[in-house]
Every structure is written in C-alpha cells, then in structure tokens.
Design a protein around this motif. Structure first.
Motif, PDB file in Angstrom:
ATOM      1  N   PRO A 109       1.920   5.608  -7.707  1.00 25.82           N
ATOM      2  CA  PRO A 109       0.542   5.200  -8.004  1.00 25.82           C
ATOM      3  C   PRO A 109       0.339   4.654  -9.414  1.00 25.82           C
ATOM      4  O   PRO A 109      -0.565   3.848  -9.638  1.00 25.82           O
ATOM      5  CB  PRO A 109      -0.255   6.494  -7.787  1.00 25.82           C
ATOM      6  N   ASP A 112       0.834  -1.207   0.000  1.00 23.82           N
ATOM      7  CA  ASP A 112       0.000   0.000   0.000  1.00 23.82           C
ATOM      8  C   ASP A 112       0.869   1.258   0.000  1.00 23.82           C
ATOM      9  O   ASP A 112       0.574   2.238  -0.710  1.00 23.82           O
ATOM     10  CB  ASP A 112      -0.921   0.008   1.227  1.00 23.82           C
ATOM     11  N   LEU A 113       1.942   1.236   0.793  1.00 23.43           N
ATOM     12  CA  LEU A 113       2.858   2.378   0.824  1.00 23.43           C
ATOM     13  C   LEU A 113       3.544   2.558  -0.525  1.00 23.43           C
ATOM     14  O   LEU A 113       3.741   3.698  -0.991  1.00 23.43           O
ATOM     15  CB  LEU A 113       3.908   2.178   1.926  1.00 23.43           C
ATOM     16  N   GLN A 117       2.271   1.701  -3.374  1.00 23.06           N
ATOM     17  CA  GLN A 117       1.250   2.212  -4.288  1.00 23.06           C
ATOM     18  C   GLN A 117       1.078   3.722  -4.136  1.00 23.06           C
ATOM     19  O   GLN A 117       0.905   4.456  -5.112  1.00 23.06           O
ATOM     20  CB  GLN A 117      -0.077   1.494  -4.020  1.00 23.06           C
ATOM     21  N   GLN A 118       1.148   4.197  -2.887  1.00 19.75           N
ATOM     22  CA  GLN A 118       1.037   5.634  -2.644  1.00 19.75           C
ATOM     23  C   GLN A 118       2.239   6.389  -3.213  1.00 19.75           C
ATOM     24  O   GLN A 118       2.105   7.516  -3.709  1.00 19.75           O
ATOM     25  CB  GLN A 118       0.909   5.897  -1.143  1.00 19.75           C
ATOM     26  N   LYS A 119       3.429   5.760  -3.139  1.00 16.22           N
ATOM     27  CA  LYS A 119       4.647   6.407  -3.632  1.00 16.22           C
ATOM     28  C   LYS A 119       4.689   6.431  -5.160  1.00 16.22           C
ATOM     29  O   LYS A 119       5.073   7.436  -5.769  1.00 16.22           O
ATOM     30  CB  LYS A 119       5.873   5.659  -3.089  1.00 16.22           C
TER      31      LYS A 119
END
Length: 735
Positions: A230, A223-224, A226-228
């Motif tokens: 996207p 998830d982290l 993906q945030q970094k």
C-alpha cells in the motif's frame, strides 16, 4: 514403381490410432499392417493414375509420386483421425489444448516412404526452441495416448526461405504486402526476437475489444499490487502491464495465467529472484518449474532406428515411456560394444550420403569435425556476424596444410528438424557452452546424450539437472556456478585481465579483430571482439581456459590384448614403453580366457620402481568425446581385479615427447590374483584354458607376436612362456 512399392512396406507406426488400437497378438498385428500397406499401395496407384490420363506408371516423375503419396497419406490419416476423435468422444476424457506461436514440426512423409522424403520441405511453422519444444510436447502426448490438440500459426515464410532485407528495419508487416494486417500477421515467421511489446495504437486499430479487456485486467492487477504494498508506488509502476503506451505481453501472460513456470530449475529460480521478482512476491503460488525435455519417440525411435531396435531387443518397447530401464545394461559389455558399433555405422552412413550428394569420392574423415548448426534472425546482426565468422574460420582451417587432416569446421546449411534428425545420432561430443544464468534450457544436449554423445558444458540450464541425473562421471562440467558469476559481476571483474594474461586467448581475439579470417574486409569482425571485451566479456573469457583443458585428449596404454585387439575408437596409436614395471602372467581370468573353476592367465604390470625395467606396448589417443565410453568399455573388460593408474609413456619415435597416460593394473588383493608360479606350471595352465573370448594360448601367441614387431628388446617372461606353450601343444598333437 517397384522401388516405391517396396518402400511402402516400411510404414512406421506413429499415429494415435496405433496407441489406441494396440490389442491382439503378434500375428494379428502383422496381418493388420499387411492390410494397411496393401491398402496404401492401391490408393497410391489410384491417385497416381487419377492425376492425368497422360501420366502412366512407367513414366511418372518423382513429383508425380510425391503428390500422389501426399494425397494418399492425407486420405489415410483422415480416417484414422476421425476414429481417434470418436474414441475420445466416447471415453469423454480431459483434453489438452496447446497454444504456441510456433510448432516446429518435421517432415511427415518420411514416416511412410524415404525415397520421396527430400521432396518435402520442413513446415515453416517455427524457428527455434519455442517451436521445437511445442512439437516435442505434442509428440509426447501422442505417445502417451492423451487427447491433445496443437494450435499455432501457419506462416507462409520462415527465415532462410524469404528475402528479408526489407524487414531488417523491423517494419516487416507493412513491407510484406499491401493487404490487411490480419493476413500479414502469419505471412512471415517474425524475423526478430523483439516481440514482447505491442503498441497501444496498433491494438486500438486491430483489436479494440481486446485492448479494453487488457486495460481491465491491468487495473485489477494493480489493485492487488496496491493491497500487497500500500505504501510503495514503485511496485505498481514496475508491474504495470501497460507502460509508455506499450502493452508488455510477458507481463500480461503472467497475470492471466493460472501457473507460470521456468524451463529448468536454475531458470525458474532466476525468474523468481530477478526478472519477475515482483510478480513472484505478489503471487508466489503461481510459480513452478517444468524442465524442458525431449521425446524419445522422435529423437531416438525415429531418427536412430538401429539403436532403438538394440534397446528393444534387451528390454522390449516400454523404454519409450520409461528410460530408467536402461540402467540395467550399463555394465553389459556386449551391449556397450553394440551401441558403439551403431554409432560408428551411423557416421559411416552419413559420410556415404554426403559423398553421394556432393558427388565427391575424395571426402575423407579426420579425427575431429566441429559442426555448428543454427540460424540468425534477420535483424540480429551480431548473430549473423558470428555465422559469417564460423564460415570464414572453416575456410582457413579446412585448407590448412598443417592441420587440415586433423580437424574440419562446418556450418550446416539451413539447419532444421529433418537435418537435426540426421546429425544428432552421429554426434560424439555435445558442447553446451552458455553463459551461466543466461541459458534457459536447451534440449539438444538431451537429444545428443540420448543418442550416446558425451556432454561438455557449463553448469547452466538443463546441464545442472542432467549432471545430477547421470552423475559427474558421465558428463563434463566446467566453469563457475551462477553464484560465483554473480559474485564476479559484483567485483566489476574486467575481461581484459584474462585477455592480457592468456596468450592463446589474446592471439585468437587479435586474429579475429585484425582481419586474419576476413582479409577482404579486415574490420568485419571487430565488433564481435569489442563485445567480448566489454562489460559482459569476462564471462566469455573466464571459461575459455577450462573449456580448452576439458577437451584435451586422453592416452590409454595397452600391454596385453589391447596391443593387438583394441575394441574402441581412437584417434592415433603410438608404439613405445613405460618404465618401472615388468609384465607377468599373474592374473587369473574366468570371464575372457578361462571359465569359473578353470581359469586362464592374463598379464598385469608389476611395479619394480627400477627405471631400467621397461614394458613395451601401444598407447592409444582417445578424444574427449570418446573418453567416457572408452573408459566404460575398459572398466567392463578389466573388471575382475584391475584398477586404473597413471604413468608416463615413452614413444618409440624419438621425435615424440613422452606423455602422461592411463593403464590398467591388477592389484594383489583382488580375488583373481594368481601370483607367481613356476613357468612350466603357468604354461600348462595357458595351454589348456579357454573362455568366452577364445583360447588362452591364442592370447599369449598374439601378444608375443605383436611385441616382437614393436621392439627387439627381449621380454624373457613372455617369450619363454610362448615357447613352452607351443611345445606343450605340439606334444598334445602327437599323443
């Protein structure tokens, strides 16, 4: 029993109690150790007598003594351990918990009694660098008095102590026994290095709850990512802890850890730019560097006690935690000589031990012995082949009639910590020749340098930082930096170009591949050569020539006191001369053959440029391993006005070729330049001068006598002064 009693008096201070309880004056400390020694003697007798009514002191076996001492030391340490725990509880300080799959400790009874040390096996708690590093950390924390605890796995067997044929397939856990997996995990120290992945199916069976936690950690981690990034699914795929039903334990460690460090500056940099580049991009604050090190407590204080005592006699015992204090004595001539003497004594002691152990009084020393130490994991087939090749090369070299008295090749059997403690203090040259960018941070180079061995190596791992710390004049670096290696890879450089254009390299590889070292199986080592001439082979072949050149010997020409008093180690000596110089007593001496205000006179070379002028003396062959230390001794010895020059030396033996050599020559601008003067005036000065190294006339007489034995050529200046000074001394006696 008397021998055992006397040995018990040599108990060494190594526990945390010694660090905590360090108050009191010297008398109190001596009383403390006397009481402890007496208590241990009494306990040993009780344990020995308590083993069996059939065991009495005068017929006890070595095994009886060993078992009794082990129990005695155990009882002794338990009490001290409890007191240490109480101290930490009362002070309520922060504690360190060091978790490691390996803890490569040494024998422990050697701290108490040397005669029984060989009865104890090295603990099978580790195999290599990982375990040794962990052990050094624990040693260091004990030295600093930190509250620290080591947690590891207690293996039943380690490589070298178990038959591993069944495990070479990699399925070693099932083959050890039919017991549970949980017991077999620590049955054998993993016989291969392929331990980075764990199958999901295995974790589901053995550690189902752990697997659930790992899956949750991975989901949060992705998830982290993906945030970094996207819009970049490749990052998530590359960084996933779980891939193809396998848990990547290295990735799990990075994600779970508060901080991640490489173990050398270069290693840390490469981790961030290559192997874990994505993880560094996600959490750059995590990545640090902690260069590996070694503990002086074990690798000097314990394994080289004479050198430790010498250092302590100069600067006290604080050097154990602050090695920088040594710098104050690098120009102390006597200290440098004492260090050399201890090195030679260690080598002679080891030779004596080998002579006794192998019951061979014909063991002889040679100018160079190449010693290999190491082990191969059971499924690491190429490493096994390399070890076999080393042994086979030794078999050929050691029995060669032409070079057998010049060099020997040895592979140490069952290399381990206790053996390393014997070998490191005697090593002259530490060869750290790794492929640049692939060595993380070896620590043997530090241990050997700590014990006065010269390091020769590539600009890799900890060698880089050692080079920065000690200076290029005290370490030999060769080969390309990592940036050039990367550039070489980019070009697609072919190792066969080196192979085809370097005759010595080609001949060596052809001999290995063609069965010269394995006539019983000519193709035995073919795979080794194939790998060296493959895609990565250029890195091996490129550095061979520079490594060879850096190991050539150096020649030093002596024309003064070195002719009759060389105070350094050398391989061989050649009598002969240099051309274009004359020898003159034109240099003043206030540090050896004279005193401040009352200088003596010593010789120097005077350049004439006339090739008919010759100065006779002796050239000494110095090994590369001794070059730095010999240069240091001579720099100190010739410090008042001499500089080193390079010239040609012509051996007295006409069958020997002339060679390049180095010698020391006084320059006219130095403050101790005496210059030319009437011979009777120089003779009067020499006859009555004296200094720390002796009388000035002794220097003259011994030099004249030595030159007369070397050549029949007449050295008018030297021999005239010899006669004049003898006349003056005779007249003085008659007055």
């Amino acid at each position: 029993m008397n021998q055992m009693k006397s040995s018990l008096k040599r108990v060494k201070k190594t526990s945390s109690e010694d660090i905590i309880s360090n108050e009191g004056d010297e008398t109190d400390q001596q009383h403390h150790w006397h009481n402890r020694t007496r208590t241990m003697q009494q306990n040993l007798n009780k344990k020995l007598l308590g083993k069996s009514v059939l065991v009495i002191l005068h017929c006890a076996t070595e095994r009886d003594y060993y078992s009794s001492l082990a129990y005695t030391v155990h009882d002794h340490l338990v009490g001290r351990w409890i007191r240490t725990q109480q101290h930490h509880f009362e002070t309520d300080g922060k504690r360190v918990y060091y978790l490691s799959m390996e803890l490569f400790m040494r024998r422990t009874l050697g701290n108490y009694i040397e005669e029984l040390e060989e009865r104890e096996m090295d603990a099978a708690l580790g195999n290599g660098g990982l375990g040794r590093l962990a052990a050094c950390f624990l040693d260091r924390m004990a030295t600093l008095g930190l509250s620290s605890y080591g947690y590891g796995l207690r293996y039943d067997y380690a490589p070298g102590k178990f038959y591993f044929q069944l495990f070479n397939s990699g399925d070693y856990i099932r083959d050890v026994a039919e017991q549970s997996f949980t017991e077999n995990i620590t049955r054998v120290l993993y016989p291969n290095g392929n331990n980075d992945g764990r199958p999901i199916t295995m974790l589901e069976k053995l550690l189902p709850r752990h697997l659930q936690l790992i899956q949750q950690i991975n989901a949060h981690h992705l998830d982290l990512a993906q945030q970094k990034w996207p819009d970049d699914g490749d990052h998530r795929r590359r960084m996933s802890i779980i891939e193809d039903q396998v848990v990547n334990m290295g990735y799990l460690s990075i994600v779970d850890s508060h901080a991640v460090n490489g173990i050398a500056e270069l290693h840390s940099s490469l981790l961030k730019s290559t192997l874990f580049k994505d993880f560094y991009g996600l959490s750059p604050e995590k990545f640090q560097n902690k260069t590996n090190g070694k503990t002086p407590r074990r690798w000097l204080l314990l394994c080289n006690p004479e050198l430790s005592d010498l250092i302590a006699s100069k600067i006290g015992e604080k050097w154990i935690t602050d090695l920088s204090q040594w710098r104050n004595f690098v120009n102390d001539e006597q200290f440098v000589r004492d260090v050399q003497r201890i090195k030679l004594g260690n080598q002679q002691s080891l030779l004596t031990k080998f002579t006794e152990e192998y019951d061979n009084t014909n063991i002889k020393t040679v100018p160079r012995t190449v010693i290999f130490g190491g082990k191969a994991a059971p499924d690491y087939l190429q490493a096994k082949l390399i070890i076999k090749l080393i042994c086979n090369v030794g078999r050929i070299v050691n029995h060669d009639s032409q070079i057998g008295d010049r060099i020997k090749v040895i592979l140490l059997e069952n290399y381990r910590v206790s053996l390393a403690e014997k070998m490191i203090p005697v090593a002259d040259l530490s060869e750290q020749i790794s492929l640049v960018g692939l060595e993380t941070s070896d620590t043997c180079n530090m241990k050997m340098m700590l014990n006065r061995a010269l390091t020769i190596g590539t600009l890799d791992g900890a060698n880089i930082e050692m080079d920065e710390e000690v200076g290029r004049g005290n370490i030999i670096i060769f080969g390309m930096p990592v940036t050039d290696v990367d550039a070489l890879k980019g070009k697609g450089y072919n190792s066969r170009e080196f192979y085809e254009h370097e005759p010595e390299l080609k001949r060596a590889l052809d001999q290995i591949r063609g069965g010269y070292f394995s006539p019983e199986d000519p193709n035995l080592f073919a795979e080794i050569v194939k790998s060296r001439l493959g895609s990565n082979g250029q890195k091996y072949c490129e550095k061979k020539e520079s490594c060879f050149q850096n190991q050539l010997v150096m020649w030093i020409f002596g024309y003064g006191s070195l002719v009759w008093k060389p105070d350094f180690r050398y391989i061989s000596r050649q009598e002969g001369h240099v051309k274009g110089f004359i020898r003159r007593f034109w240099q003043l001496s206030e540090d050896h053959r004279g005193l401040p205000g009352k200088p003596g006179r010593v010789v120097t070379l005077i350049s004439t440029g006339n090739q008919c002028d010759c100065v006779y003396g002796v050239a000494y062959e110095i090994s590369n391993a001794d070059e730095v230390s010999v240069r240091h001794v001579l720099d100190v010895r010739e410090k008042d006005g001499y500089t080193i020059i390079e010239t040609n030396f012509y051996p007295k033996d006409v069958e020997q070729k002339d060679m390049t050599c180095y010698t020391y020559m006084a320059h006219r601008e130095n403050p101790f330049w005496g210059g030319d003067a009437p011979l009777d005036q120089i003779a009067e000065q020499i006859a009555h001068a004296y200094g720390p190294s002796g009388t000035n006339h002794e220097y003259l007489f011994k030099l004249a006598e030595a030159i007369r034995t070397i050549t029949s050529a007449h050295d008018e200046h030297l021999f005239t002064l010899d006669q004049l000074v003898k006349t003056i001394l005779t007249q003085d006696e008659q007055k």
